[in-house]
Structure formats: structure tokens, C-alpha cells
Design a protein around this motif. Structure first.
Motif, short mmCIF file in Angstrom:
data_model
loop_
_atom_site.label_atom_id
_atom_site.label_comp_id
_atom_site.label_asym_id
_atom_site.label_seq_id
_atom_site.Cartn_x
_atom_site.Cartn_y
_atom_site.Cartn_z
N THR B 237 0.83 -1.20 0.00
CA THR B 237 0.00 0.00 0.00
C THR B 237 0.86 1.25 0.00
O THR B 237 0.50 2.25 -0.62
CB THR B 237 -0.96 0.04 1.20
OG1 THR B 237 -0.27 -0.40 2.37
CG2 THR B 237 -2.14 -0.88 0.97
N THR B 241 0.22 4.29 -2.60
CA THR B 241 -0.27 5.63 -2.24
C THR B 241 0.74 6.72 -2.57
O THR B 241 0.38 7.82 -2.98
CB THR B 241 -0.69 5.73 -0.76
OG1 THR B 241 0.43 5.37 0.06
CG2 THR B 241 -1.87 4.83 -0.46
N GLY B 286 -0.74 2.64 3.74
CA GLY B 286 -1.33 3.67 2.87
C GLY B 286 -1.05 5.07 3.38
O GLY B 286 -0.68 5.97 2.61
N VAL C 52 -2.46 -5.98 -2.93
CA VAL C 52 -3.63 -5.36 -2.30
C VAL C 52 -4.91 -6.04 -2.78
O VAL C 52 -5.79 -6.38 -1.98
CB VAL C 52 -3.63 -3.84 -2.58
CG1 VAL C 52 -4.94 -3.21 -2.15
CG2 VAL C 52 -2.47 -3.18 -1.83
#
Ligand SMILES: Nc1ncnc2c1ncn2[C@@H]1O[C@H](COP(=O)(O)OP(=O)(O)O)[C@@H](O)[C@H]1O
Ligand SMILES: Nc1ncnc2c1ncn2[C@@H]1O[C@H](COP(=O)(O)OP(=O)(O)O)[C@@H](O)[C@H]1O
Ligand SMILES: Nc1ncnc2c1ncn2[C@@H]1O[C@H](COP(=O)(O)OP(=O)(O)O)[C@@H](O)[C@H]1O
Lengths: 112, 403, 403, 403, 112, 112
Positions: B237, B241, B286, C52
Motif C-alpha cells: 500500500t 499511495t 497507505g 492489495v
């Protein structure tokens, strides 16, 4: 038309480029070269072997300009590229007979 | 003693070891080519230096008999008595514990070196590192893992969010400020010499991080598997991001952003990995990708030259991960851990914040003192001429590439 | 639960993970330098993206409660309930199973990306991959490993000849055709930018493949050791026979031929490795090196631009390996497996052929549909100018090398 | 059978395998760029060639039923009967033993190839290696590990100081002399093309060496942990002392010196790692870094062209490590080992010296004979023109870099 | 004798080379250079830092030819190198006084 | 002043450099180039694809020297760079009008 060839220290490239464009030079061609001259090189050591490397990295800028620009080009280049230490480099000027822009076929002054 | 746990910890130690070459190329690829070797040497040299200090006395300072919660005694000097017998509560030879932990004392200072890449004197680097390992790494490690005061206080750090990441990150920030900017920083373009190296380095770091995080359980059990899994998820993640943030803010998704986000995710999950589940890991990673990216952008505003963004990624990631542990930790994941705020225990968050604060203060103050002393005695930087010519030829007498 | 098996599977998962950076540099080294980063990013980005998707829903689609033999249910959505408890018949936490399998969903689509290197749009790549993982990878994985119809039918695929290699290979062929040739293909020389990267990548792939193949046993037993050994043997013969074929046909033994042959041998043994012995592995790898080489030569005749020969190596290797399993499998090697034609059971070969046929048809049709939809919505290729300038600067705003 | 030991040995075998790609880039980075691929191919090609010979007959020659203490019988021809059943005194499937040992027969001849890099004919290389593995590696391996005369005599070699390092080192010295100098050696500068590759290669070697040394215990026990730890310590001191020696003698601490010192430390601890403690390892590695550096300096005086210093590092390191085993071995570390001179048994030192002497004589004589025969039949070197153009394009039809 | 210097887009090298050899040009020397001119560069981004890179990769071809070939060389080069977009490059012509072939010592026209 | 451009085989660089410095040439600039000429190239093979690579690596040395040095420079360069096989390279001489040393501003002969 003249061809001006400038040999400088690599880290001076941006300064010289800026100086020249502010003068109105619209194009130039840059090459990574190695220079041999008064500036002494450095020692390299690989295990047992030791070499004196006397070719130092330099940048060569070539530009073709109108005759009347040459003096200013030289002056500004010196101002921008000078450190005062051995190895600052050279400027060479020679005659260029013709220039052609590939895109348009324009020639000589129009091609620069 | 468990052969399975022993096998696992040995392999994990090897995985952590390979992170240092991974870091060396990750960092090496980011500098200008005239400094690629000197940058890589910082990491590789510590594989020698830190290891020797560790077996001689630093392991003992970290894990020796506790002295007032502050430091370990010298009872394990020269690995004395560290052999087949496991430590209490462990199922592996103590020599495996010493070995596994040795890999951490290599990579932590190696991470710092990114802050002053391309200009640090090699001799000063050596002295700085000896002193830093002795007076910063060893005590901090003792406080949190060696039975010191932070551990007693209940501060959780599964695999090194404080000991490794925050510790190196804040030291790096201080070092960047004390050592000063690279000549030309902010005015000339500093283009990475070889991003293929950097990307491969990220791959090796990710790979080795499994040993780092899962291995920190010191046993091949379900907690280790959980740590392994959430480590991966957070890295995943994080890279997504960061990439998205960059794509939105700057219009280009870069491979360096991807790699940086993965490291941010990995660093952030490190303290938490033994205590949080997959859902939490998605959030931790994230968030890490975004805040570390913003921290890196902020650097360019603030204007200090933390050359390879050690603080922005490891410092910020370490803070976030340690706090996140105080939010997301759950005894359902690890009964030996704690419950974070979201699982009902605000006290855990408090312990985490104390940990963050303590390391921020101690590591920054100690690092600044060490650096000023070294500077006074022998200087910290190569000469301007050497910096222009490149540290590789000037100091090490080599060039990275002759293609 | 067995700590030894758990340790083994975790380490194997790490090994499979490192195959993706290995693949990234294997592929990256083969393109022109202006596209090295974009090519590497395809692989690295999937370490984020596919992971993910996997933990959120794709694991569940693959291994959730079977629905009509076609797909898994959503009972493991968000890794729900996937914890310390082993699956039936396994001795490791289910979280380890999810983790290990996660590495496969990364590398399979990453392999495809070689087909359209140097010209694919990054945004389209992203969308394509999300859809492909969902609608191709997950069901195919379910059919063969998740209790689906091919598994019930007795089709054997120990470590991914169908799920991974044939699946990616045929998708790659389709993608090469739909995306179209690179500008200048066949008329200008396309010289690999860095074969040292490619060779190192092959080394990492070989290394990681041990985790891929031996780890697929999910236990540290004699079957796993056998899988490990025959994997190595097949890689070894594959690289020898490709090299020899090339030496005879073209007069030069190339390092890229060596590397390609190793991958051909590795891909081909993948479905078979848990079922065949050393002698069979010598044959499987030896044949793989030759037929994959011929397939690659044929491409240049047929004129489609599968840029990094994904079909020629993984597609052809996957077909051959799956059929070879139907020829050489022996219950003496693995009592839980089957007997191939040469060991008395023609039925096994039939099951294998059905498997090959099913995946060829399903994966190619589904891939073509997905690609045309994505093409219609957003296009698949960068603009011609971007392609000439190189995807690295045009799309990602970076250059690979500034040496 | 122990699942933990089996898991450990499999993973260690993978670690040893990855040493060969590591060696390939370590060596590859040191040559001129026109020969980088041919140099790397030497190593990679042996991953194919040596493995096939090993499973067909060389394992049997090494570990088959002893014939007069000199050679193994052909009872394991084609891995016949090598399966799940452990060898006596072992807790892993014999197939794991064959697999683990297979990785050694790859890297030993690969190490030799550094001696004649940049000028050897590929066809001659192939023939030389087939014969060398058969007539040098297999018997030497049998003598020391397969129940042969040196083993009976009590000569200790835990992980290959004699079998691997001295054996390859002395063969390399002979090969350098017989093959002759590179054109321009001593008059033109030979600058390494890519030290970043070399450094990364060192990192992979160090990483893999844990499998090499600790794995040689064939069990995940305290002896293995000790081997792991002292391997690391010796590498660490080796890189420090080489660097310091160089810094003092030549004024520059080089990254290549660091890397070379690490390899010297690793090679030297190899025979000793299962028998000596941390204190001894500090000495063994520290001495190794200095004497191997001096040996390398001596080469430049003596004027032979052992291009990548195989003898100076592995030969000298192997001799030193084997003797050091006779000095520092202690039954307190490993009750199955011996006591060295400093621990009361001068007999052990004698056995070690006999071992050193035997391998020096046998390997050098056999290697010289093989090389002269190959030379007579087909020559050893590429033509002078090919050498000037570079072996990569001339022989393999490829270039390493097109950046 | 004239020296013709041609600066083109890298991917046009093969086309130009072919065009020139078909004209009878028997030798040329090629250099990788970077050009600065009207063609705008691209943006590069490395973490927080953003650079406008205004030096774009170009190929320089130098060849010394007989005077009578110059016009054709120019013409064919334009035909082969032209895309019509900014950045197609330039052709420069200057006088060359002597040429010597090292292998044989032949001079001038014989040396080309 | 003349500009002498020398194109040689890469492995001859050290010999030529030595020959020139012993003559008193104090500076030169070296570029890695690729040459196309009579010397045939080599075949490269990458999987199915086969290419004839007809650009071979060469080294270009440029130096600006005084007129009277030119003949000796040519002679010595030939002696040092010659192998007698196709591909030994060329020497080109052209006029140079001005030279300036950036460090000092010295011009022409003083700048060399
Ligand atoms: N005669 C020459 N011809 C061509 N290039 C030269 C010549 N002399 C010097 N150069 C170039 O100029 C660079 C700087 O020259 P050098 O003598 O080191 O310092 P300085 O210009 O300060 O006297 C050299 O590295 C070389 O590239
Ligand atoms: N005055 C000049 N002198 C030398 N090289 C030039 C000059 N002007 C342009 N060039 C070279 O030609 C290239 C193309 O020029 P540019 O102005 O970008 O496009 P165009 O040729 O289409 O007008 C530049 O990248 C540069 O290498
Ligand atoms: N007309 C030319 N203009 C510029 N460079 C040339 C020319 N002819 C040859 N060269 C350069 O000289 C090199 C050697 O030339 P080649 O014809 O191969 O061999 P030789 O010089 O022995 O006749 C070429 O690789 C090229 O770099």
C-alpha cells in the motif's frame, strides 16, 4: 558564421548554458569528453594495480553563431566558466561555411 | 531449543544481512555517478565495522545485565558465554540472538549515511559511526529491547520502528544540518546515476525485510507469519499511495516514488508488524506512503539537504509506525502484545508517544554532540575540490563505471 | 501446526517475492535504455497492486468456498478468518498459505508485461491488470488449486505450469497482437541495454524458483526436496540445450541464450517438479531449451512483437511442462500425485491436455476481451512521440542511467 | 528425518546457489566492459554444466562407496537410489545432501575462471571444466568429505577450505601461468568496468556464504549457528584489515579492497567455521585480510596474470584457513571436531598441513596436465584480434551495455 | 574537401547512414551528443526535486567528403532525417585542409 | 593554428597520447565515438534477432597546435596508431582561427 568550441569543467555546464542563451545563442550541441592538459589527473588503485589517470572529464559545447556574436560569446563564456584554477578549459573559434536546418531547409543565418 | 525456530532465525539473519547490500545499491543509485562508490561503501563498511564492535562490546551494552534500565553490563564482552544455551523465554541458541541482532546494528547506521552522502569525509565517518553505535544505538536498543526503561514502561516496538527507523531518521536529520548542503544543492540538477540499481535495491530491501520483521518474533509461529504478511501488505500500500499522490500532485508516477513508498510502508509497519492485522496494515502502509511523500516535499521547501531523504522516509515512517502501533495493536493478533487505542487501551498510545519523544530527544541531542566533537577534531567534509571532483576518485581512488 | 513447515513456507514466500525484482531486471536489461524504468516498473508496481487486490478479495475468489467448481466465494474477503488455523490437510497457518500464494499473483501478471514492453500506457496497464487478475488469474487459480473443476478432474500442476506460465504466456501472446508492434520493430536494431542486469535477474529468478517450486509442497519433506532438486536439474539442462542449439544454428553461444534456456527449463519443470524424478527432469529441461528456442525463432518469422518472448518461453514451456507431467509423473516420487503415460496411466496425460486446452482457450479469450475494452475506453499505447522519446521520460519523468 | 533440518538445508542450498550469480557479477564488474558477459558466462554456464555432471556421475564419484580411500564408486550413477532415505548419521533426505553438495561443484570451478578471464576460448573452457570436475573436484571432494583418505586421517574441512578454496586457488594459479597474460597486461590500464556490480556481488556472496558454511552442518543446531556467526565475524574483520592495510600502504581505502577483504575473510573461515569460536574468528579474518592483500601485491611483482586474483584470495585464504583450523579448533565449540594446537593437539595441525600439501600438489599437477592436453588439442585462447575486440562480441556475439 | 557535420534525432541514424552510403560516402564518425535548441526538453522528477531537462539526446555524424559530394550529402541527409517537427537538427559544412589514412599514409581524396 | 582531428582504435589511445606529448603537444580532447568505414563490423545475436553492427568503437582526439607542429603530429600519430589492418583510422587537419584559455584569457599560441 563561426563555430565556437568551448571546453569546460562539467559542473560549469549550466552556468555557461545560461550565459549563452541570455546572449541570444539559440542552439548548441554538448558532448561529454575527456581532456588532457596541464591539469593533473588522479591516481586510481585497483587491488595491486595503480594507475595515473591523466584524462579528466570535461564538457565540450559546440555552437555555430554569426560573426558578430563571437566576441560576446567568448567573453561571457569566460565569465561563466572561470574558476581561476588550472583546467578551466579553452575556447576555439573557426570558420563555418554553411548551415542548414533539416526541418525547414533554411540555410546559414536562418538556420541557426 | 527448537531446531525449526533456530533454522528460521538463522535464515532471517541472512535476510537482514542482505538488506545492507540492498541499501547500498538503493542509495548508490541515487547519487551522482562520481560518488556512487563512496555512498555504497558507507553501507558495506559498516558490515565490517559495526559487526566487530557488536561482538566485542556493543551486544553486551545492549543486552547485558541491565544497569538501572539505562544500559547493559559488560557480561557478554567478547561474546563471552553466548553459546548454545537459549536466553530465558527463547527457543534458539543465544548465539543466534546475538547474530540476528548484529544485522540490525549494521543497517541502522548505514541508513543514516544517506543524509550526508556525496560530501562526508571517510575518516570522520568512521569515527562518527564508532561513537554513535556505542553511545546512541546500544543504549536505545537496550531501553526498548534489552530490558531497559522503555520496555518496562510497555512501549512496543516489534522490529525496530524506534530502535532502527526513528533512531536513524532523526540522527540523519541532525547530520544533514550539521554537515551542511552539497555544493550546488538547489541550483544544479542532481540526477540519480542509476535508478535500476535503486529499484533492485528496493527489491532486496523488501525481500530482506521479511527476515527483519518476521524474524523478530524469534520463532516460526503464527505471530511471525502475521508479521510477514502485514509487512508485505504495508509495503504494497505504501508504494501505491506514494505513486498516486505523486501522480496527482506532479502529474507523473515515478519509479523512484514507487520505491520510496515501498520503503515508507516497510519502515512504518516495522514497530507494528507483530501486533496488527491485515486491515490495519493496509491503513498503516497507505498513510505512510502519503505522509512520507509530503515530508520529502517539505524538505525541498525547508531547504536542508538530507540527501537521500532518510528523515523524510525513516524518521517520519518510524514516528507514524510507532504511533500506529499505539492505535492498531490488538491482543487478538499477539497475546504477548497490547491493545491500541482503537482496541480499547489509550495507555498503549501514551507509552508509544513517550517512546517517540524519548528517542527523538536522545538521539538528536547525542548525535549533534558527537558530530560537533568530530567536526572540531577532524572536520566532517571533504574539501570543496574533492567534492567537485567526486568523492570516489578523491578519497577512494576509484571510479564506479568505466563502460 | 509444524514450526518447521511454517518456517519453510515463510522463507519460500520470501524467495518467490524476490523473483519479481529478479524479473524486473531480467526484463529491464532487455529493452532499450530509454524504456528500462518503465519496463521494471511493470513488475515492481504489481508488487503493490496485485498484493492489495489479493488480500482484499482475490485470495477469496481463488481459495474461498468453491462455487460450482468455477470460482471461490467471498468468505475470505479482507483476509477475514485467515489466521493461525491451518487449512485442512496443511500444517501451516492459513495466513502463511495466503502469503505464499500472494507471491504468485504478483509474478504471473508481471511476466505478461514483457509482451508489451516499451509502448504500453501506464494507466491502461494498471486497469488491464486489475481486471485480468480478477477475471483471469483468480478463476484459473481456483480451477486448478482452489478445488475447482480441473483439480477435481485430476489435472496436475504442482507449482504453476498452467496457473502461472501457460496462463501468462498465452495472455502475453494475445497482448502482443492486440497492442501491436513497437515502432521500428524488424527494421531497426533493438539492442538490450544491459545484459548484466538480465543475467543477474536470471540468477535471482533461479534462486527464487526454489521457493516457488519446493515451497508449493507447503511442507519441508522429501517431496519438497525432490521438487527442489529437479527444478535445478531442469534449469541446468535447459540452459545447456538452448546454448547448444544456438551454437549449432547461429554459430554463437550467447549469454542471453543461456539465460533464456534456464528460464525455459524452470518454467517447464514447474508443473512437474513434485511428481517427476531426476532422469525425467533431465529430459524435460533438455527438451524445453530446444523447443522454446525454436518458438522464439518462429516468432521472428511470424512477425508479431512479443517483445521479451513471454509466449515463446513461458507459454511454450508451460504447455510442454504440463504435458510432460502427464508423461513422466510417478507415484514413486509422490504418492499423492499420479502416474504419467510412461508410468502406466494414459488418463493422466488426458487430464493434462484438457488443462492445457482449457487455459489456452479461457485465458486467450478473456484477455482479448479485456484488452479491447480497455483499448476502446482509454487506448493501450503511448503516443508515437512518447514512444520515440522513450516511455521513461515521457510517462514517468525519469531516466534510468546518468552515468 | 527432521523437517527442520531438511528445511534448513534446502534453504542453505538455495543460498549457496545464489553465490554463483553473485560471483558472476563480482567477477564481471572487474573486467573491461568488452568482456563483461564472457566473464559472467563462465559462472552461469557452470550452473548448467556442473549440475548435469553432478547428478549423472560426479556425485557418485564423490560420495559413492569408497574405493581405496581415493574415489567413490558409481553406485549413485544418475542419482540412483538417492531419495528420501537419509545417509547414515544425517537427518535429511539423501536427495537434499546431493542437492546441497551440487551447489559446491558449481562454484568451485566458477571461482577458477577469474584467473583466465578476458582471453579464454569458450569451447576450451567447456572441455577443461568437464575434465577438471571429473578428475580434480570429484576425487578431492571424496578424499575430504566422501570418506576418503584425508578424512580418515582426521583432516578437518568444515565447509570447503580445501575442497573449494585451496583447490580452486591453486588450479587458478596454474591456469593463469599456462594460459598466459592478457594482451597489454602491465602496460595498459585495466580499469574495472562496473564496481557497483562487484560490490553487489560481494554482498550476494556474503549472504550466500551463510548457507555454504552454516549449511555444511546439515542440521539447524548450535554448531550451525556458531558457523554462521563466525563466518560473519571473519568477513567483517577481513574487510576491515584489508582496508586498513591498503590505507596505510597506498593512502586510499578502496571499495574494491573492502570487498576483497570480505571475500578473503569468508574464504579463510570456511574450513574452520564449525570448529572455532568468535575470538578465533576475529583473528582468522583479520589475518586473512592482510595476507591476502600482500599476496595480491606480490602478484604484481611476480608478474603472472591471475586476472581476478583467485590464488591471492582463495588460494592463500584457503591455506591460511586450513592451517588456522589446526591452530584454533576447539572441541568446546564442536565435540565432533578436534582441538587445534592452541587447544592442546599438535596432531590436528599436522593433519591440516598434510591436507594443504596434498591438495596443492594434486590439484596443481592435475590441472597443468589437463590444460596442456586441451591446449594441444584445441588451444586455450581466443585469437589476438578477438582479444582486442573483446570476447563478448567476438565469441558470444553480444555486448554487455548499450546505455 | 569539406567536413559535413550532421546533428539528427537518434532514431534516424540508420536511415541517414543508409542514405549516405548509397551516395558513396565511405566513412563517417558518429558521436552521441546532447542538443540544446528550439525543441523543448522534458521534465524529470526525483522525489521532491523537479528539473527541466533542456538537453535532448542527439546523434552527431561527421564525415569528410569531396567538395562535389556536399550538395548531395546535404540533400539526402535532409530527406532521410526530416520528420518536420522541431528538433530535426542541423547540417554544418566547413573546409577541411588535409586528410590522411593512418593505415596507408594515403592523403586527401585517397584517404577518404 | 591548426586543428588536428585523429580517429584511432581505442586500445591505441595510450600510445598515441604518449607519442604526442613527447612531441610537445600540451593539451588534447578525447571523445569516445563510433566509426563507420571499410572495417567491417560484427554480428550480434539476441535470441531470434540478428544484427550486423557496422559501427565500431573508435577514439577521436582533437588538438589545436601551431602550424609548424602539424607535420610532426601527423607522422608520430601514424607511427603510434598504425597496425596495418583496416580500421586504423584517419587524421584530418583544418584551420583554427582563434584559441583562448579560459583561466587566463590568453589567446592563440599562448592559449595552447
Ligand atoms: N591544444 C589543445 N587542443 C585541444 N584541446 C585542448 C588543448 N589544450 C587543452 N585542451 C583541453 O582543455 C582542457 C583544459 O586544459 P588544461 O591545460 O588542463 O588547463 P587550462 O585550460 O587551465 O590551461 C583540457 O583538459 C583539454 O580538454
Ligand atoms: N547554433 C547551433 N550550433 C550547434 N548546434 C546547434 C545549433 N542550433 C541547434 N543545434 C543542434 O541542433 C539540434 C536541433 O535544433 P532545434 O533548434 O532543437 O531544432 P530545429 O533544428 O528543428 O530548429 C539541437 O538539439 C542542437 O544539437
Ligand atoms: N570520410 C570520413 N569522414 C570521417 N570519418 C571517417 C571517414 N572515413 C573513415 N572515417 C573514420 O575512420 C575510421 C576508420 O576507417 P576505415 O575505413 O574503417 O579504415 P581505414 O582508415 O583503415 O581505411 C572509421 O571507423 C571512421 O570513424
Amino acid at each position: 558564421m563561426k563555430k565556437v568550441e568551448v571546453i569546460i569543467r562539467p559542473f560549469k555546464l549550466d552556468d555557461v548554458k545560461e550565459a549563452l542563451t541570455s546572449l541570444g545563442v539559440q542552439g548548441m550541441t554538448v558532448t561529454e569528453v575527456k581532456g588532457f592538459g596541464r591539469q593533473k589527473g588522479h591516481k586510481e588503485i585497483y587491488r595491486g594495480a595503480e594507475y595515473l589517470v591523466d584524462l579528466v572529464p570535461k564538457i565540450k559545447i559546440e555552437m555555430v553563431v554569426t560573426d558578430d556574436l563571437v566576441d560576446q560569446v567568448v567573453e561571457r563564456t569566460i565569465a561563466a566558466a572561470r574558476t581561476g584554477n588550472i583546467g578551466d578549459g579553452k575556447i576555439f573559434v573557426s570558420a563555418e561555411e554553411r548551415a542548414i536546418r533539416i526541418r525547414t531547409g533554411e540555410t546559414d543565418l536562418d538556420a541557426l | 531449543m527448537s531446531a525449526a525456530d533456530t533454522a528460521f532465525v538463522m535464515v532471517c539473519a541472512a535476510l537482514v544481512l542482505v538488506m545492507t547490500p540492498g541499501l547500498a545499491i538503493f542509495y548508490g543509485g541515487l547519487t551522482r555517478s562520481k560518488n556512487v562508490l563512496s555512498t555504497m561503501m558507507h553501507s558495506f563498511f559498516l558490515m565490517g565495522l559495526a559487526s566487530v564492535l557488536w561482538v566485542i562490546y556493543a551486544y553486551s551494552l545492549s543486552f547485558g545485565t541491565d544497569v538501572e534500565g539505562l544500559i547493559g553490563g559488560l557480561n557478554y564482552f567478547m561474546a563471552n558465554g553466548v553459546g548454545a544455551q537459549p536466553l530465558e523465554g527463547q527457543s534458539i541458541p543465544q548465539s543466534a540472538h546475538l547474530t540476528f541482532q548484529m544485522m540490525f546494528v549494521i543497517i541502522t547506521p548505514a541508513l543514516i549515511s544517506g543524509a550526508f552522502a556525496e560530501r562526508m569525509k571517510f575518516s570522520s565517518f568512521t569515527i562518527f559511526m564508532i561513537v554513535w553505535i556505542t553511545f546512541v544505538y546500544a543504549p536505545v536498543c537496550h531501553w526498548i529491547w534489552g530490558g531497559g526503561w522503555l520496555q518496562r514502561l510497555g512501549c512496543l516496538d516489534f522490529a525496530g520502528g524506534l530502535v532502527v527507523h526513528l533512531n536513524c531518521g532523526i540522527a540523519a536529520l541532525v547530520a544533514a544540518l550539521v554537515v551542511g548542503k552539497r555544493h550546488g544543492y538547489g541550483t544544479r540538477p542532481f540526477i540519480p546515476n542509476n535508478l535500476t540499481l535503486t529499484l533492485l535495491g528496493m527489491g532486496l530491501l523488501w525481500f530482506g525485510w521479511f527476515g527483519f520483521n518476521a524474524g523478530s518474533e524469534l520463532a516460526a509461529d503464527a505471530v511471525a507469519v502475521n508479521a510477514f504478511l502485514v509487512t508485505h501488505v504495508s509495503a504494497a500500500t505504501g508504494c501505491l499511495t506514494w505513486l498516486i499522490a505523486e501522480w496527482m500532485l506532479r502529474g507523473k508516477p515515478t519509479s523512484l516514488g514507487l520505491a520510496s513508498g515501498a520503503i515508507a510502508g516497510l519502515g512504518s509497519i516495522t514497530p507494528a508488524c507483530g501486533f496488527v492485522g491485515v486491515g490495519s496494515a493496509l491503513i498503516i502502509g497507505g498513510v505512510a506512503g502519503v505522509i512520507c511523500y509530503l515530508a520529502v516535499l517539505a524538505k525541498d521547501r525547508l531547504g536542508y539537504d538530507d540527501s537521500l531523504d532518510v528523515f523524510g522516509i525513516h524518521g517520519v515512517g518510524g514516528i507514524w509506525g510507532t504511533i500506529a502501533t499505539g492505535l492498531f495493536a490488538s491482543k487478538l493478533i499477539n497475546s504477548a502484545g497490547g491493545n491500541g487505542l482503537f482496541f480499547g487501551d489509550p495507555g498503549q498510545l501514551k507509552a508509544q508517544l513517550i517512546g517517540v519523544f524519548a528517542i527523538l530527544v536522545y538521539s538528536s541531542v547525542a548525535t549533534v554532540v558527537i558530530l560537533y566533537v568530530v567536526k572540531a577534531i577532524m572536520g566532517l567534509r571533504v574539501s570543496p575540490d574533492e567534492e567537485d571532483a567526486g568523492v570516489d576518485t578523491a578519497v577512494h581512488g576509484e571510479v564506479g563505471y568505466s563502460l
